[in-house]
Enzyme design. Structure first.
Site, mmCIF file in Angstrom:
data_model
loop_
_atom_site.group_PDB
_atom_site.id
_atom_site.type_symbol
_atom_site.label_atom_id
_atom_site.label_comp_id
_atom_site.label_asym_id
_atom_site.label_seq_id
_atom_site.Cartn_x
_atom_site.Cartn_y
_atom_site.Cartn_z
ATOM 1 N N SER A 1 13.456 -5.714 -77.450
ATOM 2 C CA SER A 1 13.910 -6.737 -76.538
ATOM 3 C C SER A 1 12.849 -7.764 -76.170
ATOM 4 C CB SER A 1 14.433 -6.082 -75.263
ATOM 5 O OG SER A 1 13.372 -5.445 -74.560
ATOM 6 N N SER B 1 10.847 -1.739 -77.752
ATOM 7 C CA SER B 1 10.956 -3.152 -77.384
ATOM 8 C C SER B 1 9.658 -3.953 -77.389
ATOM 9 C CB SER B 1 11.614 -3.293 -76.013
ATOM 10 O OG SER B 1 13.008 -3.131 -76.125
ATOM 11 N N LYS C 1 6.854 -11.397 -69.872
ATOM 12 C CA LYS C 1 8.252 -11.159 -70.203
ATOM 13 C C LYS C 1 9.072 -11.363 -68.926
ATOM 14 C CE LYS C 1 11.266 -7.576 -72.285
ATOM 15 N NZ LYS C 1 11.327 -6.201 -72.816
#
Lengths: 486, 99, 482
Positions: free
Chosen positions: A154, A178, A79
């Site tokens: 997210s 997330s 990420k």
């Protein structure tokens, strides 16, 4: 043999050892797929072709000399919230569009040390603030199951990359859901560990007391392999615990006969869509078939988790994001006329709308006269929420329910109503406030879109969670379903 | 609790963000909705509850005092300043600070 | 109207740890700009603080030294504001749960022998900020973050001081305590000890405190004294001319000897303090406190007491000698080497400190070591030289001409104690001064004492100061009275 992109980490590792293919071959295969398909999904912000191939070659060399390791030569994605030395790290923001970290996050360094091959950095909501990936400065990510819908957020880029088979696995971070919510919406497996299990050093902070990194994979087995590598003590993060890390793969095959699974009535109330509820109930029945015992429980304060979270997380974020001032790194506005102008324009131009909104909420909650009513109150409510779980875990081993109130929704569906978006995390947020570990597993579909089953464990009970998840995956095949045909 | 556009502008100032005029009115509306959600907490009696800053109620581990001296501090600094928007003679530059 | 001055001080003391409070960067003074600012100090995204154990130990020792309550649970909070020397956009400090609670520091007052207790509200740990350099970089300010993250204790007094002299006495005491404890070098010229003064005035006899102003960043005893004076004068002028005092932050301008309002601090500040989520509560157990108590060095007051008892020094001498740990240690070493505390005290407070003042040196920079001074004093004590000659030898020692013995030898300064030689000199002077001899013999015995000085002077002159004065007096008296 299956196509290379359909292989799990466990399979890749085995086949690399058997010299069925090289790390360069499988890395190249993923890089090719990314080159061809990333424009469809927009799940990568940066792709590190050279770095990946160099790491693959190094892994191949090591394998040739007899080296072995669960991640050696295995491609994956980070990420874009983890600082990667020499590789741009944006956190989904214009503020860091030009930021090339001079150091590696601890998670990055650990995985590098094991010879894992990083393909690139995945897209995300700006500073991890969002549940749909629509707040990314680099454009939203498309859900591979339906390009009209969001992948969740997210960590939407990581979830979509794994679902679209543009990476066998990825890292994510979870502050209020997330990892779990995008995993649910994209039909993959995601684990948020206990707070303090994985070092936060080098992971760009959103809300420090809630943030935790974890694996996003196809299977629970892969999650165990990745967690083995990611977790453990770090002297650079004083909130990271030094409790020994067990081998999470060692206990996957244990029977879950007699396992007590708590079903909170608050997670199945009228707010949950009936079809969703039925899908989750079917999954729970599978666990029952494996010998688990379902027990009704209550988490009476769970409705307060979203309100408490939307004080604590923005408050911490408002302070954490003060360092973005255009002085030492990152975006700086053009021709500031004075210091005030430098700060204000840099931050007003560099942050997106949702980030600014949360900074404002946080600054307001902490400001003179409001601290007790908001921040202090939220920290008290947080304790009540934790106590709910502590009481529940006196009766049960694991708590189960839906990960999200609905499957993936359409872009723009939540409009510009932040509160509607915030309620997307209604089942995931309490876990962060309490600091507990939790997983989301593919557990069925609704209108052909994946539905996630959430399992919440007791503190540091990741082994038990992964064991339960793995057992579930031995009798179901939702986790093998793929949205892509090529 | 509601928030006025004026309060939005003041709070934005604390956070070094510029939000005023029509934008402040719009933002006040949305943040008002968030505060309304947040205010659901007020219904709970927490008078005897200790605030919880850390979910594990853990305590801090302290570090032994030892300085790490890079072999070539100037090189390290120059590397770190490569990502800085404006530097000179090893200093970060900002518009003139007036005390 | 008679006005009373009310002063409270906030003293920032840099702790002399090896590394910073939250990072492993060195705290050494004077390095090239930004070479002691690592990724944590620069607040790079994702970096985290890890607190320094020694900073806590130092703060606890300070707390023990002022009989304060030690915070068993100590919490760091974030003070949020934007400033270029503050990389994170917040200062990590303590507010609700500081490491040191209520304590006391005693200071001498204007009344001889009277001691006053100044209450310490609390002392907390925090990080220092970097430095803004205002030299012209094309109209820009340069930021050096080497100092950012240096551990500080901020000592906050109650408004218990009533004059600038008391404020100075308080600061000197703080300086003495932290240097005695060895937790700070106390070097004000390098900013190791800095002070903000809260100053207000009120009519004599009034209980209610007047509106105070805060004078920022005072970094020498002289400036503190002058700043308080001019600020008190300003406040008196203002009130007596019908004005009102505004509560504000003021900066002392040493060039103009005036205080002026700091515009930058005037903006409404709301620091939005909250507990730092990256730093968990620090729990100090009794064992840690007791271990530190056991290794506490002798404190200024204890040393003062001991010096009076062990060395029979006056309270005044003992207080001067114990004001600085380094001076006290110098004195004690010199005394050990010469065996005469009174002589050592006179030399350290007299010749030595005179020389150091004249050359603007600290005792650490003294060209004559405590051992060397002790050896010199030893030569006075064993009558090798007189006190007067010793001053000559001391000057030579300061010019690096060698040890006391080497200089005495090389310059032939040894005292003449040969009674035959002295008698010869006495005879010669008596023979050459018949008038003075007659005057002496005619005088009343109580006047004779004064008149004998002439003869002594003549003899010392003849011997170039080397004749043993005791013997000279004795022989003279015998001969003149014969």
């Amino acid at each position: 043999m299956k196509p290379l992109h359909e292989l799990t980490i466990a399979e890749i590792q085995l086949l690399l050892q058997q010299k069925q293919f090289s790390s360069r071959e499988i890395t190249g295969h993923f890089l090719d797929r990314i080159a061809q398909q990333n424009s469809i999904y927009n799940c990568y912000i940066s792709v590190d072709n050279d770095g990946a191939l160099n790491a693959a070659d190094a892994a191949d060399k090591a394998i040739a000399t007899g080296a072995n390791g669960p991640l050696l030569g295995v491609p994956f994605a980070h990420k874009d919230i983890f600082c990667t030395q020499g590789v741009k790290t944006t956190c989904g923001s214009k503020m860091l569009d030009n930021f090339i970290p001079p150091y590696d996050a601890t998670v990055v360094a650990k995985m590098k040390a094991e010879g894992a091959v990083m393909l690139g950095k995945t897209n995300m909501d700006e500073f991890a603030m969002g549940s749909s990936n629509e707040t990314s400065y680099f454009g939203s990510v498309k859900n591979p199951w339906d390009l009209e819908t969001v992948p969740g957020g997210s960590s939407g880029g990581s979830a979509a990359a794994v679902a679209a088979r543009l990476a066998p696995a990825a890292t994510g971070t979870d502050t209020g859901g997330s990892i779990r919510q995008p995993a649910a919406l994209c039909g993959i497996t995601g684990l948020k560990p206990t707070y303090g299990r994985v070092s936060r050093y080098g992971m760009i902070a959103f809300a420090s007391s809630l943030d935790q990194a974890g694996p996003m994979t196809r299977t629970a087995e892969d999650a165990a392999i990745l967690l083995n590598s990611m977790s453990g003590f770090d002297a650079k993060d004083s909130t990271c615990t030094d409790i020994a890390v067990p081998d999470y793969t060692a206990t996957l095959n244990q029977s879950i006969k007699g396992l007590k699974i708590g079903i909170p009535k608050e997670y199945f109330d009228e707010r949950l869509d009936a079809t969703m509820a039925a899908t989750v109930q079917t999954a729970l029945a599978e666990l029952e078939k494996l010998g688990a015992i379902l027990v009704d429980i209550e988490l009476p304060n769970s409705a307060l988790s979203v309100p408490a979270y939307y004080v604590i997380a923005p408050a911490e974020a408002s302070s954490n994001l003060s360092r973005f001032d255009g002085v030492r790194y990152g975006y700086r506005c053009d021709n500031p006329k004075d210091l005030e102008d430098l700060y204000t324009r840099t931050r007003t131009e560099g942050f997106g709308e949702e980030v600014k909104r949360r900074i404002l909420v946080g600054a307001y909650a902490l400001s003179a006269g409001y601290y007790d009513a908001y921040y202090r109150k939220a920290q008290q409510v947080r304790r009540l929420i934790k106590q709910d779980f502590v009481s529940a875990f006196e009766k049960v081993d694991i708590i189960a329910g839906p990960t999200s109130p609905s499957p993936a929704f359409k872009f723009g569906e939540k409009g510009d109503d932040p509160v509607a978006m915030y309620l997307e995390d209604i089942y995931t947020i309490a876990v962060n406030l309490a600091g507990l570990p939790a997983m989301s597993l593919p557990a069925g579909t609704m209108n052909n879109m994946p539905v996630g089953l959430q399992l919440v464990g007791n503190y540091f009970a990741e082994q038990q969670l992964l064991n339960t998840a793995h057992q579930f995956q031995t009798v179901t095949d939702w986790h093998h379903q793929s949205p892509v045909t090529e | 609790m509601t928030i006025t556009p004026e309060q939005i502008a003041i709070t934005a100032g604390l956070a070094k963000l510029k939000i005023d005029g029509d934008e402040a009115i719009e933002v006040a509306k949305r943040i008002g909705a968030i505060l309304e959600l947040v205010d659901q907490m007020q219904a709970v009696d927490t008078s005897n509850v200790e605030p919880m800053a850390n979910s594990l109620d853990a305590v801090q581990r302290l570090r032994v005092d030892a300085a790490i001296q890079p072999e070539n501090p100037i090189d390290v600094r120059d590397t770190l300043q490569q990502i800085a928007p404006a530097t000179e003679d090893g200093l970060y530059l900002v518009p003139k600070v007036i005390d | 109207m008679q006005w009373e001055t009310v002063i409270g001080l906030e003293v920032h003391v840099q702790l002399s740890t090896q590394s910073k409070i939250f990072s492993g960067s060195s705290t050494a003074f004077g390095a090239a700009p930004n070479t002691q600012a690592d990724v944590v100090d620069l607040a790079l995204p994702g970096t985290l603080p890890v607190a320094n154990l020694q900073a806590f130990k130092s703060a606890i020792m300070f707390g023990l030294a002022i009989d304060a309550e030690i915070g068993k649970e100590s919490v760091f909070e974030r003070k949020n504001y934007f400033y270029p020397d503050l990389p994170k956009g917040y200062q990590t400090t303590q507010l609700e749960k500081p490491i040191v609670g209520l304590g006391y520091i005693s200071i001498p007052t204007a009344v001889e022998g009277e001691i006053k207790q100044v209450r310490i509200h609390h002392a907390h740990l925090e990080e220092d900020a970097g430095k803004s350099l205002h030299e012209d970089f094309h109209g820009m300010t340069g930021i050096d973050l080497n100092r950012a993250g240096t551990p500080l204790i901020e000592i906050v007094s109650e408004p218990d001081m009533r004059s600038s002299a008391e404020a100075i006495a308080f600061l000197k005491k703080v300086h003495a305590i932290v240097t005695y404890l060895g937790i700070s070098d106390g070097d004000m010229s390098q900013g190791s000890l800095r002070c903000d003064a809260n100053v207000s005035i009120r009519p004599m006899g009034e209980e209610k405190l007047g509106t105070r102003t805060e004078i920022k960043n005072l970094n020498s005893f002289r400036f503190i004294e002058r700043a308080i004076h001019v600020e008190v004068d300003r406040q008196i002028d203002l009130l007596e001319s019908g004005g009102v005092i505004k509560q504000e932050t003021r900066l002392y301008d040493s060039d103009k000897n005036e205080t002026r309002s700091m515009r930058s601090k005037e903006e409404a500040n709301d620091y939005r303090y909250f507990p730092c989520p990256d730093l968990l509560p620090v729990i100090i157990d009794d064992q840690t406190i007791e271990e530190l108590r056991a290794i506490m060095p002798e404190l200024p007051e204890q040393k003062l007491q001991r010096f009076q008892e062990q060395f029979s020094l006056s309270a005044y001498d003992a207080s001067i000698l114990t004001e600085q740990r380094s001076i006290a240690e110098f004195f004690e070493t010199a005394t050990t080497h010469c065996g005469d505390a009174k002589l050592s005290a006179n030399w350290v407070m007299g010749e030595l400190s005179g020389y150091l003042n004249k050359h603007d040196l600290t005792i650490e920079q003294s060209p004559v070591s405590a051992e060397q001074l002790g050896a010199l004093i030893g030569r006075i004590k064993d009558n090798t030289i007189s006190g007067k000659i010793a001053k000559q030898v001391f000057e030579a020692m300061c010019s690096n001409e060698g040890s006391a013995d080497e200089i005495i030898e090389a310059k032939g300064l040894k005292q003449v104690s040969d009674s035959g030689a002295i008698e010869a000199m006495v005879d010669e002077v008596i023979n050459n001064s018949p008038d003075q001899v007659a005057q002496y013999r005619a005088a009343e015995p109580d006047k004779r004492k004064k008149l004998i000085g002439f003869f002594v002077g003549q003899i010392m002159k003849a011997s170039k100061g080397q004749a043993n004065p005791g013997q000279v007096n004795q022989i003279l008296a015998k001969k003149l009275n014969a």
